[in-house]
Design a protein around this motif. Structure first.
Motif, PDB file in Angstrom:
ATOM      1  N   LEU A  11      37.682  12.476  12.010  1.00 35.25           N
ATOM      2  CA  LEU A  11      36.911  13.566  12.596  1.00 35.25           C
ATOM      3  C   LEU A  11      37.049  13.555  14.107  1.00 35.25           C
ATOM      4  O   LEU A  11      37.238  12.495  14.710  1.00 35.25           O
ATOM      5  N   ILE A  12      36.932  14.715  14.714  1.00 34.79           N
ATOM      6  CA  ILE A  12      36.903  14.800  16.167  1.00 34.79           C
ATOM      7  C   ILE A  12      35.723  15.675  16.563  1.00 34.79           C
ATOM      8  O   ILE A  12      35.490  16.735  15.974  1.00 34.79           O
ATOM      9  N   GLU A  13      34.970  15.196  17.519  1.00 40.88           N
ATOM     10  CA  GLU A  13      33.814  15.917  18.043  1.00 40.88           C
ATOM     11  C   GLU A  13      34.129  16.229  19.501  1.00 40.88           C
ATOM     12  O   GLU A  13      34.290  15.318  20.310  1.00 40.88           O
ATOM     13  N   ILE A  14      34.259  17.497  19.833  1.00 38.27           N
ATOM     14  CA  ILE A  14      34.646  17.898  21.179  1.00 38.27           C
ATOM     15  C   ILE A  14      33.428  18.475  21.891  1.00 38.27           C
ATOM     16  O   ILE A  14      32.842  19.462  21.437  1.00 38.27           O
ATOM     17  N   LYS A  15      33.076  17.844  22.987  1.00 37.94           N
ATOM     18  CA  LYS A  15      31.950  18.272  23.815  1.00 37.94           C
ATOM     19  C   LYS A  15      32.482  18.799  25.139  1.00 37.94           C
ATOM     20  O   LYS A  15      33.657  18.668  25.447  1.00 37.94           O
ATOM     21  N   LYS A  16      31.618  19.342  25.956  1.00 39.95           N
ATOM     22  CA  LYS A  16      32.028  19.897  27.250  1.00 39.95           C
ATOM     23  C   LYS A  16      32.286  18.789  28.266  1.00 39.95           C
ATOM     24  O   LYS A  16      31.677  17.725  28.199  1.00 39.95           O
ATOM     25  N   PRO A  17      33.181  19.058  29.226  1.00 38.31           N
ATOM     26  CA  PRO A  17      33.550  18.029  30.203  1.00 38.31           C
ATOM     27  C   PRO A  17      32.600  17.929  31.400  1.00 38.31           C
ATOM     28  O   PRO A  17      33.013  17.952  32.553  1.00 38.31           O
ATOM     29  N   PHE A  18      31.321  17.781  31.154  1.00 42.32           N
ATOM     30  CA  PHE A  18      30.356  17.640  32.244  1.00 42.32           C
ATOM     31  C   PHE A  18      30.554  16.310  32.963  1.00 42.32           C
ATOM     32  O   PHE A  18      30.873  15.294  32.340  1.00 42.32           O
ATOM     33  N   GLY A  40      23.562  11.455  21.408  1.00 38.85           N
ATOM     34  CA  GLY A  40      23.474  12.486  20.371  1.00 38.85           C
ATOM     35  C   GLY A  40      24.811  12.733  19.705  1.00 38.85           C
ATOM     36  O   GLY A  40      24.883  12.891  18.480  1.00 38.85           O
ATOM     37  N   ALA A  41      25.885  12.758  20.492  1.00 43.46           N
ATOM     38  CA  ALA A  41      27.224  12.965  19.925  1.00 43.46           C
ATOM     39  C   ALA A  41      27.606  11.802  19.017  1.00 43.46           C
ATOM     40  O   ALA A  41      28.211  12.006  17.961  1.00 43.46           O
ATOM     41  N   ILE A  42      27.253  10.581  19.418  1.00 46.51           N
ATOM     42  CA  ILE A  42      27.539   9.403  18.598  1.00 46.51           C
ATOM     43  C   ILE A  42      26.786   9.499  17.271  1.00 46.51           C
ATOM     44  O   ILE A  42      27.362   9.283  16.199  1.00 46.51           O
ATOM     45  N   MET A  43      25.516   9.857  17.333  1.00 44.96           N
ATOM     46  CA  MET A  43      24.715   9.978  16.105  1.00 44.96           C
ATOM     47  C   MET A  43      25.264  11.078  15.207  1.00 44.96           C
ATOM     48  O   MET A  43      25.379  10.900  13.989  1.00 44.96           O
ATOM     49  N   GLN A  44      25.641  12.191  15.800  1.00 46.01           N
ATOM     50  CA  GLN A  44      26.207  13.299  15.041  1.00 46.01           C
ATOM     51  C   GLN A  44      27.497  12.860  14.335  1.00 46.01           C
ATOM     52  O   GLN A  44      27.680  13.118  13.142  1.00 46.01           O
ATOM     53  N   ALA A  45      28.370  12.168  15.053  1.00 42.67           N
ATOM     54  CA  ALA A  45      29.632  11.703  14.468  1.00 42.67           C
ATOM     55  C   ALA A  45      29.370  10.698  13.347  1.00 42.67           C
ATOM     56  O   ALA A  45      30.018  10.761  12.296  1.00 42.67           O
ATOM     57  N   GLU A  46      28.437   9.776  13.569  1.00 42.93           N
ATOM     58  CA  GLU A  46      28.146   8.786  12.530  1.00 42.93           C
ATOM     59  C   GLU A  46      27.577   9.434  11.278  1.00 42.93           C
ATOM     60  O   GLU A  46      27.899   9.028  10.161  1.00 42.93           O
ATOM     61  N   ALA A  74      52.721  19.255  -0.465  1.00 47.41           N
ATOM     62  CA  ALA A  74      52.668  17.968  -1.162  1.00 47.41           C
ATOM     63  C   ALA A  74      51.618  17.013  -0.590  1.00 47.41           C
ATOM     64  O   ALA A  74      51.389  15.943  -1.137  1.00 47.41           O
ATOM     65  N   LEU A  75      50.952  17.394   0.497  1.00 40.31           N
ATOM     66  CA  LEU A  75      49.993  16.503   1.144  1.00 40.31           C
ATOM     67  C   LEU A  75      48.708  16.406   0.339  1.00 40.31           C
ATOM     68  O   LEU A  75      48.133  17.424  -0.052  1.00 40.31           O
ATOM     69  N   GLU A  76      48.272  15.197   0.074  1.00 35.55           N
ATOM     70  CA  GLU A  76      47.036  14.965  -0.664  1.00 35.55           C
ATOM     71  C   GLU A  76      46.009  14.322   0.258  1.00 35.55           C
ATOM     72  O   GLU A  76      46.280  13.296   0.888  1.00 35.55           O
ATOM     73  N   ILE A  77      44.838  14.925   0.344  1.00 34.21           N
ATOM     74  CA  ILE A  77      43.770  14.418   1.216  1.00 34.21           C
ATOM     75  C   ILE A  77      43.230  13.100   0.666  1.00 34.21           C
ATOM     76  O   ILE A  77      42.953  12.972  -0.523  1.00 34.21           O
ATOM     77  N   LYS A  78      43.077  12.128   1.592  1.00 31.47           N
ATOM     78  CA  LYS A  78      42.526  10.818   1.234  1.00 31.47           C
ATOM     79  C   LYS A  78      41.497  10.428   2.280  1.00 31.47           C
ATOM     80  O   LYS A  78      41.769  10.475   3.477  1.00 31.47           O
ATOM     81  N   ILE A  79      40.328  10.038   1.808  1.00 34.42           N
ATOM     82  CA  ILE A  79      39.284   9.577   2.719  1.00 34.42           C
ATOM     83  C   ILE A  79      39.091   8.086   2.497  1.00 34.42           C
ATOM     84  O   ILE A  79      38.576   7.666   1.471  1.00 34.42           O
ATOM     85  N   ALA A  80      39.577   7.304   3.452  1.00 39.71           N
ATOM     86  CA  ALA A  80      39.459   5.843   3.371  1.00 39.71           C
ATOM     87  C   ALA A  80      39.116   5.323   4.768  1.00 39.71           C
ATOM     88  O   ALA A  80      39.944   5.372   5.663  1.00 39.71           O
ATOM     89  N   ASN A  81      37.902   4.885   4.942  1.00 46.21           N
ATOM     90  CA  ASN A  81      37.432   4.370   6.230  1.00 46.21           C
ATOM     91  C   ASN A  81      37.716   5.327   7.387  1.00 46.21           C
ATOM     92  O   ASN A  81      38.372   4.960   8.358  1.00 46.21           O
ATOM     93  N   PRO A  82      37.232   6.545   7.294  1.00 46.83           N
ATOM     94  CA  PRO A  82      37.487   7.492   8.381  1.00 46.83           C
ATOM     95  C   PRO A  82      36.821   7.048   9.677  1.00 46.83           C
ATOM     96  O   PRO A  82      35.827   6.326   9.662  1.00 46.83           O
ATOM     97  N   LYS A  83      37.395   7.467  10.780  1.00 47.79           N
ATOM     98  CA  LYS A  83      36.824   7.235  12.097  1.00 47.79           C
ATOM     99  C   LYS A  83      36.581   8.581  12.747  1.00 47.79           C
ATOM    100  O   LYS A  83      37.049   9.600  12.271  1.00 47.79           O
ATOM    101  N   SER A  84      35.875   8.542  13.841  1.00 52.39           N
ATOM    102  CA  SER A  84      35.615   9.746  14.593  1.00 52.39           C
ATOM    103  C   SER A  84      36.038   9.540  16.039  1.00 52.39           C
ATOM    104  O   SER A  84      35.931   8.428  16.571  1.00 52.39           O
ATOM    105  N   ILE A  85      36.529  10.585  16.642  1.00 53.25           N
ATOM    106  CA  ILE A  85      36.835  10.587  18.065  1.00 53.25           C
ATOM    107  C   ILE A  85      35.840  11.533  18.719  1.00 53.25           C
ATOM    108  O   ILE A  85      35.647  12.655  18.249  1.00 53.25           O
ATOM    109  N   ILE A  86      35.216  11.052  19.776  1.00 56.37           N
ATOM    110  CA  ILE A  86      34.326  11.906  20.554  1.00 56.37           C
ATOM    111  C   ILE A  86      34.995  12.140  21.897  1.00 56.37           C
ATOM    112  O   ILE A  86      35.260  11.186  22.632  1.00 56.37           O
TER     113      ILE A  86
END
Length: 138
Positions: A11-18, A40-46, A74-86
């Motif tokens: 996942l990627i969470e994009i916020k404004k560049p303040f 708040g962004a960290i909590m949202q991503a988690e 041919a791409l098959e979605i796999k969810i295994a230990n996803p991470k998030s980028i903020i």
């Protein structure tokens, strides 16, 4: 949502560049702490990661169906230990002490979340360009 070449989901969470939303203005016991916006962004991503991981094979199928037209056949979605980028805020005006504490904050959450500022992103792009120039010259 980001999907890699093997179908892995992150996942990627994009916020404004303040400039002033990465660290709180004051200190707490001689420590710079995350600004409420970053917390708040960290909590949202988690929370997104929690629900994504909890969904199991059903959520993989749902994502596969919903985004079928945007994914290679041919791409098959796999969810295994996803991470998030903020991607959040700027760090160019932070003092060395603030940057040090931001590094500690990043390490604290690194098991689930990568915290990048827009300045981090620009530095990475500059490094990639420099490396490409070196390779092209050799």
């Amino acid at each position: 949502m980001l999907v890699d070449a093997n179908g892995g989901v992150d996942l990627i969470e994009i916020k404004k560049p303040f400039d002033d939303k990465v660290l709180a203005r004051g200190v707490y016991r001689d420590n710079y702490i995350p600004h409420g916006e970053l917390s708040g962004a960290i909590m949202q991503a988690e929370k997104y990661l929690f629900y994504l991981s909890k969904g199991g094979r059903d959520i993989e199928k749902t994502i596969q169906t919903k985004y079928r037209s945007q994914l290679p056949a041919a791409l098959e979605i796999k969810i295994a230990n996803p991470k998030s980028i903020i991607l959040h805020g700027r760090d160019h005006k932070l003092s060395p002490e603030q940057k040090f504490d931001l590094g500690i904050i990043r390490k604290k959450y690194s098991n689930m979340v990568d915290i990048l500022t827009y300045d981090d992103l620009l530095r990475r792009i500059d490094n990639i360009i420099a490396m490409l120039k070196v390779r092209a010259g050799s």
